[in-house]
Enzyme design. Structure first.
Site: not given
Ligand SMILES: Nc1nc2c(ncn2[C@@H]2O[C@H](COP(=O)(O)OP(=O)(O)OP(=O)(O)O)[C@@H](O)[C@H]2O)c(=O)[nH]1
Length: 641
Positions: A508, A551
């Site tokens: 992740d 992610e």
């Molecule tokens: N650009 C992009 N962003 C994505 C995609 N799928 C998920 N996201 C973003 O990934 C972010 C995940 O954020 P969080 O779940 O809060 O996790 P984090 O910000 O990585 O924080 P931690 O996991 O705790 O380290 C979200 O803002 C989603 O909008 C994608 O396919 N593209």
């Protein structure tokens, strides 16, 4: 060593032919010797003849001298008689002269006078009277000129020949002819005896001409008569003398033609006959040889003619049989629905064809016969190929060839050719089947097949694309969550079967929301793509990367125990930590948190979801403990696989 020639026609041996040639040569030599002997004889005879001619000429000269003396005596008597008669005529009348000198008459001893000159054919009365008088009294007392009687002499000489049995003698006979030149004395004589008559007698003493010429005309008249009298057939020897006491020239001519001809021609005749005999012998020998040769050739010709007649009869029989066989063959061929052509083995021309072949080519059978089969082939490559195969005596089996019919239309056919022996003759049998309809179907099928293959390929590509879309993530291209879970299930089953370990890492991105928020969503997508690529570059064969969502990624590591799985996770973590992602003017760096779980053969079987759960718990632990870390599930005391 003997040379023996053995032929069907017995010929004389070499030795016999040689002796015959020797005999011919000896005969030729003998004939040449005889010819040489006769030539020498002819030369000797010619020399003898020359001596006889000289002797005869001497004799003629002697006779001439004698004649001169006799002439002189005669003219002396003549002068005396003339003088005596002149005296006697003073008292008596002279007979009527013949005034017309142009009329000269020949009075033969017995017979009517004949005109020598002039236009009258009937003698005048005084000539007739003179002739009667001369016949009754030839020695009339009128003045006359008497030519001596012809002198004859003969010589005889024995001429010995080389051959003892041949004694020949030659005889020379000559006649004496006299002529005289009266230019000097005759005018004087006529002047001395005016009105006198001149009589001309022949060599037998008979009176020929009696005339009283004028002095001026007499000269030419008498010269002409003298020339007439002295004509000789063809004198060969001539001698002349002048009588000294009177102006008289006597000429003696001796004709030798016909005198020596017999003796002179005899050697020539003998030589000619010898040469003729030699020629006859030569031609006889040659003719005999030619005759034998002709007989031998005639016999051979007869034998050849008989053989020819026999072979001709056999040939006729064979031709008849062949004709009937040909008819049978033609009838048989016409029952076949396949086109059949019989070709000449060398010229490749059609010699026989059935009706089906005629229909195929749109020609009558008679139009097909004589055509070269190569002219019926449409493709030049087929012409070369067929010609080469036929020349090599090879056949053709069921070859698909384009042929050209009589109208020039090209059609597909299935052709077979084979060299066969038929009636003691080699031939090429060619069968032709029209496959133009089948070829058209084949071509249609081929086109449909190609279209189907194209559609299948397109479908496969679509299927592949669908599969790819169904099993892979659109953004990163790695396996999507369902496909990854399926693959994880299969790998686990395989590990169970094989008794090998299976490692699993869940990855992740740390603080990814911040990336989106800082650089935008597109930059976040780029980061996800670059991270996926970097993770894949760390994997070995058989290890699988998948995107579980957002992610979050996962790595399936078959045959990896905990240590190997952790090592790989550490490698991936380091790789990403060192990765710098360029986005416009920005340089983006991210880190990963990885939770690792592993199933070993020593462990009891579990559901694959349990393995994911353990890795997820470890990931959670990594997040909780500061991120950018690798946490194995076994480190979680509360958890058992
Ligand atoms: N650009 C992009 N962003 C994505 C995609 N799928 C998920 N996201 C973003 O990934 C972010 C995940 O954020 P969080 O779940 O809060 O996790 P984090 O910000 O990585 O924080 P931690 O996991 O705790 O380290 C979200 O803002 C989603 O909008 C994608 O396919 N593209």
């Amino acid at each position: 060593m003997h040379l023996t020639l053995t032929t069907d026609d017995p010929k004389p041996s070499y030795g016999r032919r040689l002796s015959r040639e020797w005999r011919t040569l000896l005969l030729g030599l003998l004939l040449c010797c005889l010819a040489l002997i006769w030539l020498m004889t002819a030369a000797l005879f010619h020399a003898r003849s020359r001596s006889i001619e000289e002797h005869a000429q001497n004799m003629a000269q002697a006779q001439l001298n004698l004649a001169s003396i006799q002439f002189e005596q005669q003219f002396t008597l003549l002068r005396t008689a003339l003088q005596q008669r002149a005296l006697e005529r003073e008292a008596s009348a002279l007979p009527a002269p013949i005034d017309n000198l142009d009329e000269l008459w020949l009075i033969p001893p017995q017979g009517a006078p004949r005109a020598l000159s002039g236009s009258s054919n009937r003698p005048p009365l005084h000539i007739q009277a003179l002739a009667r008088r001369l016949v009754s009294d030839p020695a009339d007392g009128a003045p006359f000129v008497l030519l001596p009687p012809p002198l004859q002499f003969s010589v005889s000489k024995r001429i010995p020949f080389l051959l003892p049995a041949c004694n020949r003698s030659g005889v020379c006979r000559a006649s004496y002819y006299g002529s005289f030149n009266a230019s000097d004395w005759l005018p004087a004589l006529l002047r001395d005896t005016p009105g006198s008559q001149i009589r001309l007698f022949n060599r037998a003493g008979q009176l020929l001409i009696q005339s009283t010429p004028a002095p001026t005309q007499t000269l030419s008249t008498w010269r002409r008569l003298a020339q007439w009298l002295t004509l000789l057939p063809s004198p060969h020897m001539e001698a002349s003398a002048v009588v000294p006491s009177i102006p008289l020239r006597i000429t003696v001519a001796v004709s030798t033609r016909g005198t020596w001809s017999t003796d002179r021609s005899l050697p020539l005749l003998l030589l000619g006959s010898t040469l003729l005999s030699a020629l006859l012998a030569f031609f006889g020998i040659v003719g005999n040889r030619l005759h034998h040769q002709a007989r031998r050739e005639r016999r051979q010709l007869d034998e050849h003619t008989a053989l020819l007649a026999l072979s001709n009869a056999n040939l006729k029989k064979k031709l008849h049989k062949l004709a009937s066989t040909h008819q049978d063959l033609q009838a048989l061929l016409d029952t076949i629905q396949v086109g059949v052509l019989i070709l000449h083995p060398d010229r490749h021309e059609v010699t026989t064809a059935n009706m089906a072949a005629g229909r195929l080519f749109g020609l009558h059978i008679s139009e097909l016969i004589g055509r070269s089969i190569l002219s019926l082939l449409a493709d030049p490559a087929d012409v070369e190929g067929c010609e080469s195969l036929l020349d090599q005596g090879l056949g053709i089996s069921d070859r698909e060839i384009q042929l050209r019919d009589g109208g020039g239309k090209i059609f597909w056919s299935q052709v077979s050719m084979r060299r066969v022996r038929f009636n003691d003759h080699h031939s090429i049998v060619m069968s032709v089947v029209d496959i133009s309809e089948r070829m058209s179907h084949n071509q249609q099928l081929q086109r449909e097949k190609q279209e189907t293959e194209r559609l299948v390929k397109q479908l496969q590509e679509m299927q592949h694309e669908l599969y790819e879309r169904a099993t892979h993530d659109d953004l990163t291209g790695v396996a999507n969550r369902p496909h990854f879970l399926q693959q994880a299930q299969q790998a686990y089953r395989q590990a169970l079967r094989q008794g090998t370990p299976l490692g699993l890492a869940i990855i992740d991105l740390d603080m990814f929301k911040l990336v989106n928020d800082t650089y935008g969503h597109d930059a976040g997508d780029l980061v996800l793509q670059q991270v996926a690529m970097a993770c894949e570059s760390c994997l070995d064969e058989g290890q699988q990367l998948g995107r579980l969502g957002g992610e979050e990624f996962a790595i399936l590591m078959p045959h990896c125990d905990y240590a190997q799985a952790i090592e790989l996770a550490e490698q991936v973590k380091r790789k990403i930590a060192e990765l710098i992602i360029s986005y416009h003017d920005d340089r983006i760096r991210v880190t990963l948190s990885i939770g690792v779980s592993c199933w070993s053969p020593q462990d009891r079987p579990l559901l694959i979801g349990r393995l994911f759960k353990l890795a997820d718990l470890a990931l959670y632990q990594a997040k909780e403990t500061g991120r950018n870390r690798v946490v194995p599930a076994r480190a979680l005391n509360c958890l058992e696989p």
